[in-house]
Design a protein around this motif. Structure first.
Motif, PDB file in Angstrom:
ATOM      1  N   ASN A   1       0.844  -1.197   0.000  1.00 40.80           N
ATOM      2  CA  ASN A   1       0.000   0.000   0.000  1.00 40.80           C
ATOM      3  C   ASN A   1       0.882   1.250   0.000  1.00 40.80           C
ATOM      4  OD1 ASN A   1      -2.581   1.121  -0.069  1.00 40.80           O
ATOM      5  ND2 ASN A   1      -2.697   1.336   2.167  1.00 40.80           N
ATOM      6  N   HIS A   2       1.645   1.411  -1.079  1.00 37.16           N
ATOM      7  CA  HIS A   2       2.654   2.462  -1.143  1.00 37.16           C
ATOM      8  C   HIS A   2       2.059   3.831  -1.463  1.00 37.16           C
ATOM      9  CE1 HIS A   2       6.138  -0.096  -0.726  1.00 37.16           C
ATOM     10  NE2 HIS A   2       5.684  -0.910  -1.665  1.00 37.16           N
ATOM     11  N   LEU A   3       2.683   4.837  -0.889  1.00 36.03           N
ATOM     12  CA  LEU A   3       2.461   6.232  -1.280  1.00 36.03           C
ATOM     13  C   LEU A   3       3.612   6.593  -2.213  1.00 36.03           C
ATOM     14  CD1 LEU A   3       1.379   9.112  -1.193  1.00 36.03           C
ATOM     15  CD2 LEU A   3       2.463   9.386   1.051  1.00 36.03           C
ATOM     16  N   LEU A   4       3.309   6.827  -3.475  1.00 40.22           N
ATOM     17  CA  LEU A   4       4.341   7.001  -4.501  1.00 40.22           C
ATOM     18  C   LEU A   4       4.478   8.467  -4.889  1.00 40.22           C
ATOM     19  CD1 LEU A   4       6.324   5.554  -6.428  1.00 40.22           C
ATOM     20  CD2 LEU A   4       4.435   5.340  -8.057  1.00 40.22           C
ATOM     21  N   VAL A   5       5.732   8.936  -4.921  1.00 40.70           N
ATOM     22  CA  VAL A   5       6.042  10.296  -5.357  1.00 40.70           C
ATOM     23  C   VAL A   5       6.762  10.187  -6.698  1.00 40.70           C
ATOM     24  CG1 VAL A   5       7.155  12.472  -4.770  1.00 40.70           C
ATOM     25  CG2 VAL A   5       6.263  10.995  -2.947  1.00 40.70           C
ATOM     26  N   ILE A   6       6.104  10.658  -7.769  1.00 32.76           N
ATOM     27  CA  ILE A   6       6.617  10.495  -9.123  1.00 32.76           C
ATOM     28  C   ILE A   6       7.111  11.824  -9.670  1.00 32.76           C
ATOM     29  CG2 ILE A   6       6.090   9.800 -11.488  1.00 32.76           C
ATOM     30  CD1 ILE A   6       3.842   8.084 -10.449  1.00 32.76           C
ATOM     31  N   PRO A   7       8.402  11.976  -9.919  1.00 33.67           N
ATOM     32  CA  PRO A   7       8.865  13.159 -10.653  1.00 33.67           C
ATOM     33  C   PRO A   7       8.643  12.934 -12.145  1.00 33.67           C
ATOM     34  CG  PRO A   7      10.733  11.783 -10.060  1.00 33.67           C
ATOM     35  CD  PRO A   7       9.509  11.109  -9.496  1.00 33.67           C
ATOM     36  N   THR A   8       8.150  13.950 -12.842  1.00 35.73           N
ATOM     37  CA  THR A   8       7.922  13.773 -14.274  1.00 35.73           C
ATOM     38  C   THR A   8       9.183  13.982 -15.097  1.00 35.73           C
ATOM     39  OG1 THR A   8       7.177  16.071 -14.420  1.00 35.73           O
ATOM     40  CG2 THR A   8       5.487  14.363 -14.193  1.00 35.73           C
ATOM     41  N   SER A   9      10.228  14.519 -14.466  1.00 40.20           N
ATOM     42  CA  SER A   9      11.476  14.732 -15.198  1.00 40.20           C
ATOM     43  C   SER A   9      12.652  14.711 -14.232  1.00 40.20           C
ATOM     44  CB  SER A   9      11.463  16.081 -15.928  1.00 40.20           C
ATOM     45  OG  SER A   9      11.518  17.151 -15.001  1.00 40.20           O
ATOM     46  N   VAL A  10      13.836  14.644 -14.810  1.00 41.46           N
ATOM     47  CA  VAL A  10      15.049  14.691 -13.992  1.00 41.46           C
ATOM     48  C   VAL A  10      15.112  15.991 -13.200  1.00 41.46           C
ATOM     49  CG1 VAL A  10      16.407  15.634 -15.919  1.00 41.46           C
ATOM     50  CG2 VAL A  10      17.568  14.417 -14.063  1.00 41.46           C
ATOM     51  N   CYS A  11      14.545  17.054 -13.753  1.00 44.47           N
ATOM     52  CA  CYS A  11      14.587  18.361 -13.081  1.00 44.47           C
ATOM     53  C   CYS A  11      13.799  18.372 -11.775  1.00 44.47           C
ATOM     54  CB  CYS A  11      14.047  19.436 -14.018  1.00 44.47           C
ATOM     55  SG  CYS A  11      14.963  19.573 -15.572  1.00 44.47           S
ATOM     56  N   ALA A  12      12.852  17.452 -11.634  1.00 49.62           N
ATOM     57  CA  ALA A  12      12.039  17.386 -10.414  1.00 49.62           C
ATOM     58  C   ALA A  12      12.421  16.199  -9.538  1.00 49.62           C
ATOM     59  CB  ALA A  12      10.558  17.291 -10.786  1.00 49.62           C
ATOM     60  N   SER A  13      13.399  15.411  -9.962  1.00 49.95           N
ATOM     61  CA  SER A  13      13.700  14.160  -9.256  1.00 49.95           C
ATOM     62  C   SER A  13      14.236  14.382  -7.849  1.00 49.95           C
ATOM     63  CB  SER A  13      14.691  13.315 -10.072  1.00 49.95           C
ATOM     64  OG  SER A  13      14.043  12.713 -11.176  1.00 49.95           O
ATOM     65  N   GLU A  14      15.174  15.304  -7.689  1.00 51.44           N
ATOM     66  CA  GLU A  14      15.745  15.540  -6.359  1.00 51.44           C
ATOM     67  C   GLU A  14      14.684  16.076  -5.405  1.00 51.44           C
ATOM     68  OE1 GLU A  14      18.279  15.516  -3.224  1.00 51.44           O
ATOM     69  OE2 GLU A  14      18.595  14.606  -5.196  1.00 51.44           O
ATOM     70  N   THR A  15      13.832  16.940  -5.901  1.00 47.02           N
ATOM     71  CA  THR A  15      12.751  17.476  -5.070  1.00 47.02           C
ATOM     72  C   THR A  15      11.801  16.365  -4.645  1.00 47.02           C
ATOM     73  OG1 THR A  15      12.890  19.618  -6.193  1.00 47.02           O
ATOM     74  CG2 THR A  15      10.852  19.144  -4.998  1.00 47.02           C
ATOM     75  N   ALA A  16      11.477  15.458  -5.559  1.00 48.09           N
ATOM     76  CA  ALA A  16      10.590  14.339  -5.236  1.00 48.09           C
ATOM     77  C   ALA A  16      11.200  13.455  -4.152  1.00 48.09           C
ATOM     78  CB  ALA A  16      10.305  13.512  -6.490  1.00 48.09           C
ATOM     79  N   VAL A  17      12.510  13.203  -4.250  1.00 43.89           N
ATOM     80  CA  VAL A  17      13.190  12.390  -3.238  1.00 43.89           C
ATOM     81  C   VAL A  17      13.124  13.056  -1.872  1.00 43.89           C
ATOM     82  CG1 VAL A  17      15.445  11.520  -2.504  1.00 43.89           C
ATOM     83  CG2 VAL A  17      14.722  11.238  -4.880  1.00 43.89           C
ATOM     84  N   ARG A  18      13.359  14.362  -1.845  1.00 46.87           N
ATOM     85  CA  ARG A  18      13.358  15.065  -0.552  1.00 46.87           C
ATOM     86  C   ARG A  18      11.964  15.096   0.068  1.00 46.87           C
ATOM     87  NH1 ARG A  18      17.801  19.983  -0.878  1.00 46.87           N
ATOM     88  NH2 ARG A  18      19.384  18.811  -2.056  1.00 46.87           N
ATOM     89  N   ILE A  19      10.933  15.176  -0.753  1.00 45.12           N
ATOM     90  CA  ILE A  19       9.560  15.112  -0.230  1.00 45.12           C
ATOM     91  C   ILE A  19       9.309  13.737   0.385  1.00 45.12           C
ATOM     92  CG2 ILE A  19       7.118  15.049  -0.891  1.00 45.12           C
ATOM     93  CD1 ILE A  19       7.814  17.169  -3.049  1.00 45.12           C
ATOM     94  N   ALA A  20       9.651  12.693  -0.352  1.00 45.94           N
ATOM     95  CA  ALA A  20       9.412  11.334   0.139  1.00 45.94           C
ATOM     96  C   ALA A  20      10.194  11.052   1.422  1.00 45.94           C
ATOM     97  CB  ALA A  20       9.774  10.322  -0.943  1.00 45.94           C
ATOM     98  N   ASP A  21      11.383  11.609   1.515  1.00 45.70           N
ATOM     99  CA  ASP A  21      12.219  11.372   2.704  1.00 45.70           C
ATOM    100  C   ASP A  21      11.591  11.946   3.979  1.00 45.70           C
ATOM    101  OD1 ASP A  21      14.130  10.021   1.273  1.00 45.70           O
ATOM    102  OD2 ASP A  21      15.517  11.712   1.115  1.00 45.70           O
TER     103      ASP A  21
END
Length: 387
Positions: A17-37
């Motif tokens: 039952n995962h909560l998934l954070v999907i970046p649509t591009s490399v430009c948003a990937s680091e931000t997505a990781v920091r949100i999930a963390d």
């Protein structure tokens, strides 16, 4: 046989039952990781793509991101975008919303930078996480499972013990009404006629054969021989000598059931058509697993002769080796020792049942070793250039 999991609004069933954070591009990937963390239980899928892609390559990347969000193991999704990238957040979010699961979006340029986006994204994820925590498991039939079949770091024991044992487990699932996906197009070369002969229609047989020829022609177009990468240096060191030898061992993972569908990379399995599928994917393990999970696989079984720690962000990966020495050497990473077929006289049917029983336990909540160690590898198969 019954399993306890999560029923989704579109009628599918998840075993996580995962909560998934999907970046649509490399430009948003680091931000997505920091949100999930910032939110326990949230997981991100950072990647290098999402902008300056064209044609089928663009469509395939979109299909993969959407497929991950639609996977039944995902209960809610936050899509994170920069705002000006090629793959627009709304395109991904709207497609995932068709499953009727909660989907929200944050855009860095609209929020006023990464710090504000991270704060807003974390607030959204915390709320979604609380909602997911309220969901209770429900009983469903094992026939709702889709199993991804993967092999990597192969050696001769893969074709002798682990792959045939997994084939037996796949047969058991299909006999129970479920589905399995055979992948890795490059690892059909030299054996494609054997799998094509099992397709239920000539159209499917021709499509599978075309996919194999397509990847061979692509390699020739680059002026290189696939045999420079298949078998890999590790395969050769382990004792595999030719691509045909590797392929003949690889296809044992598919058991002996008819092929009811042939899919492009990350194309979804038809829930109304149960059975064995083939998916066009590369021999690179992580990209291949990503494609099958995007296509709907809730669980993956991964055979390895040499050993690998690979996992997946949203689907448990059960690791099986046919090499008892590898099992002892990488016991922290590998779940099942199918080497007992060689060293202890365990039959393939017995080992197949052992693997199937573990798949059921994992589907009911047991953690794989890859899950317990936090392995969340994710990679998207590219079929075009970035412009």
């Amino acid at each position: 046989m019954k399993i306890n999991g999560y029923r989704r609004e579109n009628g599918t069933y998840g075993i996580r039952n995962h909560l998934l954070v999907i970046p649509t591009s490399v430009c948003a990937s680091e931000t997505a990781v920091r949100i999930a963390d910032l939110v326990p239980g949230a997981v991100a899928t950072p990647h290098q793509h999402g902008c300056c892609q064209v044609g089928e390559d663009y469509k395939q990347t979109v299909r993969t991101l959407v497929g991950f969000g639609c996977n039944p193991n995902v209960g809610a999704v936050l899509v994170v975008g920069l705002g000006c990238e090629g793959i627009q957040p709304k395109v991904v979010a709207d497609a995932i919303k068709e499953t009727k699961k909660p989907v929200e979006t944050v855009i860095i340029q609209e929020c006023g930078g990464t710090l504000k986006t991270i704060a807003k994204g974390a607030e959204i994820c915390a709320r979604l996480s609380r909602e997911l925590a309220k969901q209770e498991k429900t009983e469903f039939d094992v026939s709702e499972l889709v199993l991804g079949l993967e092999c990597g770091g192969s050696d001769p024991t893969s074709g002798i013990a682990s792959n045939p044992s997994v084939g037996k487990a796949s047969n058991l699932l299909i006999d129970a009404g479920g589905s399995s996906i055979l992948s890795e197009t490059t690892e059909l070369i030299g054996a494609e006629h054997l799998v094509a002969a099992r397709c239920v229609t000539k159209e499917l047989s021709d499509k599978l054969t075309f996919m194999v020829k397509r990847v061979e022609d692509k390699s020739i177009g680059y002026g290189v021989d696939l045999r420079g990468t298949q078998p890999t240096p590790g395969n050769i060191e382990g004792g595999l000598t030719t691509i045909e030898e590797k392929s003949l061992g690889c296809i044992y993972k598919a058991g002996d059931k008819p092929v009811v569908g042939v899919l492009e990379y990350s194309e979804p399995v038809d829930p109304a058509k149960k059975g064995l599928y083939f998916m066009d994917s590369p021999g690179e393990d992580i990209d291949s697993i990503t494609g099958m999970v995007a296509g709907g696989a809730q669980i993956v079984v991964f055979t390895t002769g040499r050993g690998t720690p690979t996992g997946c962000p949203i689907a448990p990966v059960v690791k099986v080796t046919g090499n008892s020495q590898t099992y002892e050497n990488m016991i922290d990473n590998i779940d099942i020792n199918a080497g007992k077929v060689i060293t202890e006289g365990v039959t393939l049917d017995e080992m197949g049942k052992e693997i199937f029983d573990m798949l059921v336990r994992v589907a009911n909540g047991d953690l794989t070793k890859a899950e317990s160690l936090g392995h969340k590898e994710f990679g998207i198969y590219r079929i075009g250039d970035t412009f």
